[in-house]
Design a protein around this motif. Structure first.
Motif, PDB file in Angstrom:
ATOM      1  N   ALA A 349       0.828  -1.211   0.000  1.00  0.00           N
ATOM      2  CA  ALA A 349       0.000   0.000   0.000  1.00  0.00           C
ATOM      3  C   ALA A 349       0.860   1.257   0.000  1.00  0.00           C
ATOM      4  CB  ALA A 349      -0.925  -0.004   1.215  1.00  0.00           C
ATOM      5  N   ASP A 350       1.949   1.228   0.754  1.00  0.00           N
ATOM      6  CA  ASP A 350       2.797   2.407   0.902  1.00  0.00           C
ATOM      7  C   ASP A 350       3.647   2.669  -0.339  1.00  0.00           C
ATOM      8  OD1 ASP A 350       4.003   4.566   2.376  1.00  0.00           O
ATOM      9  OD2 ASP A 350       5.745   3.283   2.684  1.00  0.00           O
ATOM     10  N   SER A 351       4.243   1.608  -0.912  1.00  0.00           N
ATOM     11  CA  SER A 351       5.256   1.796  -1.949  1.00  0.00           C
ATOM     12  C   SER A 351       4.819   1.431  -3.355  1.00  0.00           C
ATOM     13  CB  SER A 351       6.504   0.965  -1.597  1.00  0.00           C
ATOM     14  OG  SER A 351       7.032   1.348  -0.349  1.00  0.00           O
ATOM     15  N   TYR A 352       3.777   0.619  -3.497  1.00  0.00           N
ATOM     16  CA  TYR A 352       3.434   0.098  -4.818  1.00  0.00           C
ATOM     17  C   TYR A 352       2.016   0.444  -5.278  1.00  0.00           C
ATOM     18  CZ  TYR A 352       7.608  -2.758  -4.077  1.00  0.00           C
ATOM     19  OH  TYR A 352       8.895  -3.184  -3.833  1.00  0.00           O
ATOM     20  N   THR A 353       1.265   1.188  -4.464  1.00  0.00           N
ATOM     21  CA  THR A 353      -0.125   1.485  -4.789  1.00  0.00           C
ATOM     22  C   THR A 353      -0.289   2.969  -5.125  1.00  0.00           C
ATOM     23  OG1 THR A 353      -0.907  -0.266  -3.321  1.00  0.00           O
ATOM     24  CG2 THR A 353      -2.507   1.421  -3.937  1.00  0.00           C
ATOM     25  N   ASN A 354      -1.044   3.251  -6.155  1.00  0.00           N
ATOM     26  CA  ASN A 354      -1.356   4.633  -6.532  1.00  0.00           C
ATOM     27  C   ASN A 354      -2.410   5.175  -5.576  1.00  0.00           C
ATOM     28  OD1 ASN A 354      -1.799   7.080  -7.721  1.00  0.00           O
ATOM     29  ND2 ASN A 354      -2.730   6.261  -9.594  1.00  0.00           N
ATOM     30  N   ARG A 355      -1.982   6.028  -4.643  1.00  0.00           N
ATOM     31  CA  ARG A 355      -2.882   6.556  -3.624  1.00  0.00           C
ATOM     32  C   ARG A 355      -3.276   8.011  -3.882  1.00  0.00           C
ATOM     33  NH1 ARG A 355      -0.191   6.981   0.870  1.00  0.00           N
ATOM     34  NH2 ARG A 355       1.902   6.345   0.201  1.00  0.00           N
ATOM     35  N   GLU A 356      -2.965   8.499  -5.075  1.00  0.00           N
ATOM     36  CA  GLU A 356      -3.284   9.880  -5.435  1.00  0.00           C
ATOM     37  C   GLU A 356      -4.587   9.925  -6.241  1.00  0.00           C
ATOM     38  OE1 GLU A 356      -1.414  12.352  -4.401  1.00  0.00           O
ATOM     39  OE2 GLU A 356       0.168  11.087  -3.549  1.00  0.00           O
ATOM     40  N   LEU A 357      -5.533  10.724  -5.791  1.00  0.00           N
ATOM     41  CA  LEU A 357      -6.805  10.901  -6.496  1.00  0.00           C
ATOM     42  C   LEU A 357      -6.989  12.374  -6.828  1.00  0.00           C
ATOM     43  CD1 LEU A 357      -9.166   8.602  -4.390  1.00  0.00           C
ATOM     44  CD2 LEU A 357      -8.145   8.087  -6.604  1.00  0.00           C
ATOM     45  N   GLU A 358      -7.587  12.648  -7.978  1.00  0.00           N
ATOM     46  CA  GLU A 358      -7.821  14.027  -8.417  1.00  0.00           C
ATOM     47  C   GLU A 358      -9.267  14.183  -8.873  1.00  0.00           C
ATOM     48  OE1 GLU A 358      -5.628  16.348  -8.112  1.00  0.00           O
ATOM     49  OE2 GLU A 358      -3.855  15.132  -7.660  1.00  0.00           O
ATOM     50  N   GLY A 359      -9.728  15.449  -8.857  1.00  0.00           N
ATOM     51  CA  GLY A 359     -11.031  15.792  -9.434  1.00  0.00           C
ATOM     52  C   GLY A 359     -12.197  15.070  -8.793  1.00  0.00           C
ATOM     53  N   SER A 360     -13.118  14.589  -9.631  1.00  0.00           N
ATOM     54  CA  SER A 360     -14.335  13.940  -9.141  1.00  0.00           C
ATOM     55  C   SER A 360     -14.024  12.659  -8.379  1.00  0.00           C
ATOM     56  CB  SER A 360     -15.277  13.644 -10.312  1.00  0.00           C
ATOM     57  OG  SER A 360     -14.646  12.794 -11.253  1.00  0.00           O
ATOM     58  N   ALA A 361     -12.996  11.922  -8.798  1.00  0.00           N
ATOM     59  CA  ALA A 361     -12.627  10.689  -8.095  1.00  0.00           C
ATOM     60  C   ALA A 361     -12.230  10.998  -6.656  1.00  0.00           C
ATOM     61  CB  ALA A 361     -11.483   9.989  -8.817  1.00  0.00           C
ATOM     62  N   LEU A 478      -3.978  -9.654  -5.959  1.00  0.00           N
ATOM     63  CA  LEU A 478      -2.792  -8.801  -5.762  1.00  0.00           C
ATOM     64  C   LEU A 478      -1.676  -9.192  -6.727  1.00  0.00           C
ATOM     65  CD1 LEU A 478      -2.097  -8.153  -1.967  1.00  0.00           C
ATOM     66  CD2 LEU A 478      -2.663  -6.510  -3.738  1.00  0.00           C
ATOM     67  N   ALA A 479      -1.460 -10.493  -6.898  1.00  0.00           N
ATOM     68  CA  ALA A 479      -0.412 -10.959  -7.813  1.00  0.00           C
ATOM     69  C   ALA A 479      -0.696 -10.492  -9.237  1.00  0.00           C
ATOM     70  CB  ALA A 479      -0.314 -12.486  -7.762  1.00  0.00           C
ATOM     71  N   TYR A 480      -1.962 -10.560  -9.634  1.00  0.00           N
ATOM     72  CA  TYR A 480      -2.348 -10.110 -10.973  1.00  0.00           C
ATOM     73  C   TYR A 480      -2.097  -8.609 -11.136  1.00  0.00           C
ATOM     74  CZ  TYR A 480      -5.288  -8.953 -14.983  1.00  0.00           C
ATOM     75  OH  TYR A 480      -5.753  -8.475 -16.188  1.00  0.00           O
ATOM     76  N   GLY A 481      -2.485  -7.832 -10.108  1.00  0.00           N
ATOM     77  CA  GLY A 481      -2.287  -6.387 -10.174  1.00  0.00           C
ATOM     78  C   GLY A 481      -0.820  -5.991 -10.183  1.00  0.00           C
ATOM     79  N   ALA A 482       0.020  -6.796  -9.526  1.00  0.00           N
ATOM     80  CA  ALA A 482       1.442  -6.447  -9.415  1.00  0.00           C
ATOM     81  C   ALA A 482       2.304  -7.075 -10.493  1.00  0.00           C
ATOM     82  CB  ALA A 482       1.954  -6.889  -8.036  1.00  0.00           C
ATOM     83  N   TRP A 483       1.695  -7.836 -11.407  1.00  0.00           N
ATOM     84  CA  TRP A 483       2.482  -8.643 -12.341  1.00  0.00           C
ATOM     85  C   TRP A 483       3.343  -7.807 -13.288  1.00  0.00           C
ATOM     86  CZ3 TRP A 483       3.229 -13.351 -10.986  1.00  0.00           C
ATOM     87  CH2 TRP A 483       3.875 -14.226 -11.848  1.00  0.00           C
ATOM     88  N   GLU A 484       2.899  -6.603 -13.607  1.00  0.00           N
ATOM     89  CA  GLU A 484       3.649  -5.761 -14.540  1.00  0.00           C
ATOM     90  C   GLU A 484       4.722  -4.919 -13.864  1.00  0.00           C
ATOM     91  OE1 GLU A 484       3.337  -6.005 -17.803  1.00  0.00           O
ATOM     92  OE2 GLU A 484       1.814  -7.546 -17.477  1.00  0.00           O
ATOM     93  N   LYS A 493       2.968   2.258  -9.104  1.00  0.00           N
ATOM     94  CA  LYS A 493       1.687   2.954  -8.972  1.00  0.00           C
ATOM     95  C   LYS A 493       0.556   2.050  -9.471  1.00  0.00           C
ATOM     96  CE  LYS A 493       3.123   7.042  -7.483  1.00  0.00           C
ATOM     97  NZ  LYS A 493       2.684   7.628  -6.198  1.00  0.00           N
ATOM     98  N   VAL A 494       0.304   0.976  -8.751  1.00  0.00           N
ATOM     99  CA  VAL A 494      -0.745   0.022  -9.113  1.00  0.00           C
ATOM    100  C   VAL A 494      -2.089   0.553  -8.606  1.00  0.00           C
ATOM    101  CG1 VAL A 494      -1.594  -2.328  -8.702  1.00  0.00           C
ATOM    102  CG2 VAL A 494       0.838  -1.922  -9.118  1.00  0.00           C
ATOM    103  N   SER A 495      -3.157   0.288  -9.353  1.00  0.00           N
ATOM    104  CA  SER A 495      -4.491   0.730  -8.944  1.00  0.00           C
ATOM    105  C   SER A 495      -4.849   0.157  -7.572  1.00  0.00           C
ATOM    106  CB  SER A 495      -5.535   0.269  -9.963  1.00  0.00           C
ATOM    107  OG  SER A 495      -6.853   0.495  -9.461  1.00  0.00           O
ATOM    108  N   MET A 496      -5.487   0.998  -6.739  1.00  0.00           N
ATOM    109  CA  MET A 496      -5.853   0.570  -5.392  1.00  0.00           C
ATOM    110  C   MET A 496      -6.967  -0.479  -5.382  1.00  0.00           C
ATOM    111  SD  MET A 496      -8.122   3.782  -3.965  1.00  0.00           S
ATOM    112  CE  MET A 496      -6.918   5.007  -4.477  1.00  0.00           C
ATOM    113  N   ILE A 497      -7.664  -0.668  -6.497  1.00  0.00           N
ATOM    114  CA  ILE A 497      -8.765  -1.623  -6.535  1.00  0.00           C
ATOM    115  C   ILE A 497      -8.277  -3.035  -6.222  1.00  0.00           C
ATOM    116  CG2 ILE A 497      -8.576  -2.079  -9.015  1.00  0.00           C
ATOM    117  CD1 ILE A 497     -11.824  -1.873  -6.919  1.00  0.00           C
ATOM    118  N   PHE A 498      -7.046  -3.358  -6.599  1.00  0.00           N
ATOM    119  CA  PHE A 498      -6.511  -4.698  -6.339  1.00  0.00           C
ATOM    120  C   PHE A 498      -6.361  -4.943  -4.835  1.00  0.00           C
ATOM    121  CE2 PHE A 498      -4.876  -3.624 -10.613  1.00  0.00           C
ATOM    122  CZ  PHE A 498      -5.478  -4.655 -11.324  1.00  0.00           C
TER     123      PHE A 498
END
Length: 597
Positions: A349-361, A478-484, A493-498
């Motif tokens: 969550a700290d190092s590999y997840t995109n925790r920045e949101l902008e605008g309507s999101a 999580l493995a699928y989200g981090a595979w790339e 900056k992986v999507s937080m949905i995973f």
């Protein structure tokens, strides 16, 4: 005991004794402080020395080695704390001792020097040993002879556990990450202290419940089984009354000492060797290092002890204890993976997840976050007002202290929300994701409870299988989200949905397993072996905790050699494999239980 209980049940809130809700709020503040501090540990230890919020910049392996030992000891000291309460202090005084010692532990950690940090962790382990087993024992005593109400009582109490964890991780995490680690550690200690005060000042409401043994009459032998917390709700079954006495022999005590000393040596030596370069076992035996030899010796000694004890019972009892051992084995693998939540998953969550949101999101998330925070707090505050209405005249000072804690919580929640809404975008704290487990438990527990009460209620083996497979699916996401993520990358900056979906599946897995453990021990094990098997059960969880730290500490090594996706794939394959084994063994386990469900 009946007169005592009658007076306790005279004052009720929502159909239960007011005293239950005093315990509810005491547990809530203890879990607030415990999880609030724990969610910050890995973040504080691994944060850069030159970052905006400097930490100690430990290697992740070192941080998780320490956290694994800490988590493991938390499930071993309650065996000692429960014994001391039974023999000397009584449950109520043991809870107070635990609260005071844990408050001192949080205060020591807020100093942020290495000596005080280790002292703080030690005090938290000791305090938890006094607190954890004895507050639930007070509930069991309170509901003695009222088994039909125990289910509801433990459900209410469990909500206090999750409410405390929810707000602790949210608020301590917020202050620690945004204003400094000492603020988060210090806040945990403040609410632990206030929780202790409100509990101590409420002692008139408990009567003799939890009093020292010297003040209580000896319970009759036939009542002993009712003292065991019945987590899953069914009747406690006293097994095999015809079994002859099975006293511990000298060899048993020797094996206990060898396995206990060996296990503790490993628990302390692992972080000491990694962090301080101090090796308590600097010898070799053949091709084995000192550590490997001691672990192997402890494991073999424990297995000989367990097998020799089981062999002395009659066939039916022996089968039932073997079934408990199967459950314990699956529990080790479950916690090995599940406890990544406050280790490698927090790092993710700290190092590999995109925790920045902008605008309507960002605005949508702020609204959802505000609802997640305020709706549970409104519900708990409503329960508080109900308690005030029933008990204010009798324990007014305790209620005033409790009211002050809620004013403080509301102030912190509103302060946090005001700051969040004032930001043009939104940066989600890494510690925020850990609250999802508590939120999903509160949301999904009623659905799983209905499932367990229906005609489709699966057997123990099937529940373990479902729980482990759901846990594996979460890590698969999580493995699928981090595979790339590139090999050896330290940030991404992986999507937080995973991460959100992983917590959802992990919680569903936990709900499949959480009601089983102590309930099956109490139902399947003969009374004379209850204490020993409870120790075995907590040992299984402790091994899982330490394994979680050891496996989680390999995140950088596996990421450098393969990828972080491969790291999480391991936690996909192993739990799912064990889940399939549990399902295949389900008919065998059912047969071993000889009719116990």
């Amino acid at each position: 005991m009946q007169n005592q209980q009658g007076s306790v049940f005279d004052s009720q809130v929502l159909g239960h004794p007011s005293a239950l809700f005093v315990l509810f709020f005491t547990e809530m503040w203890e879990r607030f402080s415990f999880y609030g501090m724990r969610v910050l540990l890995v973040l504080f230890l691994t944060a850069g020395l030159l970052s905006d919020n400097p930490g100690w910049e430990w290697p992740r392996e070192n941080a998780l080695a320490l956290i694994g030992t800490y988590g493991s000891l938390l499930y071993l000291t309650p065996l000692v704390g429960g014994y001391i309460a039974d023999k000397f202090t009584g449950y109520r005084m043991a809870v107070v001792i635990g609260c005071v010692v844990m408050t001192l532990g949080h205060a020591a950690m807020a100093v942020e020097t290495k000596g005080f940090f280790y002292l703080g962790l030690a005090l938290l382990v000791i305090g938890t040993g006094f607190f954890k087993p004895n507050i639930t024992s007070m509930i069991s005593t309170m509901y003695k002879g009222k088994n039909e109400k125990k289910d509801g009582a433990y459900t209410i109490f469990y909500m206090g556990v999750n409410a405390g964890a929810f707000f602790g991780m949210m608020l301590c995490g917020y202050l620690g990450e945004n204003f400094g680690w000492s603020w988060g550690f210090g806040l945990a200690g403040i609410f632990m202290m206030l929780g202790c005060l409100q509990f101590w000042l409420a002692k008139p409401i408990f009567g003799n419940i939890g009093a020292p043994p010297s003040q209580l009459k000896m319970l009759q032998a036939e009542d002993v089984a009712d003292e065991i917390p019945d987590i899953a709700g069914g009747p406690v079954v006293v097994n095999e009354a015809t079994d002859k006495r099975n006293p511990f022999k000298l060899l048993d005590y020797v094996l206990i000492v060898v396995s206990a000393v060996g296990g503790l040596l490993y628990l302390f030596n692992d972080p000491l060797e990694k962090i301080e370069k101090i090796n308590l076992l600097p010898f070799t035996v053949g091709n084995l290092s000192g550590t490997s030899f001691v672990v192997l010796l402890a494991l073999v000694s424990f297995l000989i002890l367990l097998i020799s004890r089981i062999a002395r019972y009659s066939a039916i009892t022996r089968d039932r204890i073997i079934a408990v051992c199967f459950c314990g084995l699956f529990t080790v693998f479950f916690f090995m993976a599940f406890e990544q939540s406050l280790g490698s998953m927090t790092i993710f969550a700290d190092s590999y997840t995109n925790r920045e949101l902008e605008g309507s999101a960002a605005m949508i998330f702020k609204i959802i976050d505000a609802l997640l925070t305020t709706v549970p707090l409104i519900i708990v505050s409503w329960v508080l007002l109900k308690l005030f209405g029933q008990t204010f005249k009798r324990i007014s000072v305790s209620n005033i202290i409790l009211g002050i804690t809620f004013i403080g919580i509301w102030a912190l929640v509103l302060f946090r929300l005001f700051n969040k809404f004032s930001e043009p975008g939104n940066t989600i704290d890494a510690s925020w994701f850990a609250i999802l487990n508590s939120f999903f438990i509160i949301s999904l527990a009623p659905l799983f409870s209905k499932w367990w009460e229906s005609k489709y209620n699966p057997s123990a083996g099937m529940k373990y299988g479902f729980g482990l497979i759901l846990l594996g699916i979460g890590f698969g996401i999580l493995a699928y989200g981090a595979w790339e993520i590139p090999q050896g990358a330290m940030t991404a900056k992986v999507s937080m949905i995973f991460l959100i979906l992983a917590y959802l599946f992990h919680t569903m897995g936990e709900l499949c397993l959480s009601p089983l453990g102590l309930s099956y021990v109490s139902k399947l094990v003969p009374p004379r072996m209850i204490g020993f098997m409870f120790g075995v059960w907590y040992l299984a969880i402790a091994v899982g905790q330490k394994s979680a730290g050891a496996m989680g500490g390999m995140i950088d090594k596996i990421s450098n050699e393969y990828s972080i996706g491969t790291f999480f794939l391991i936690f996909t394959v192993v739990p799912m494999g064990m889940g399939l084994i549990a399902i295949l063994l389900s008919p065998v386990m059912k047969k071993l239980m000889h009719g116990i469900r």
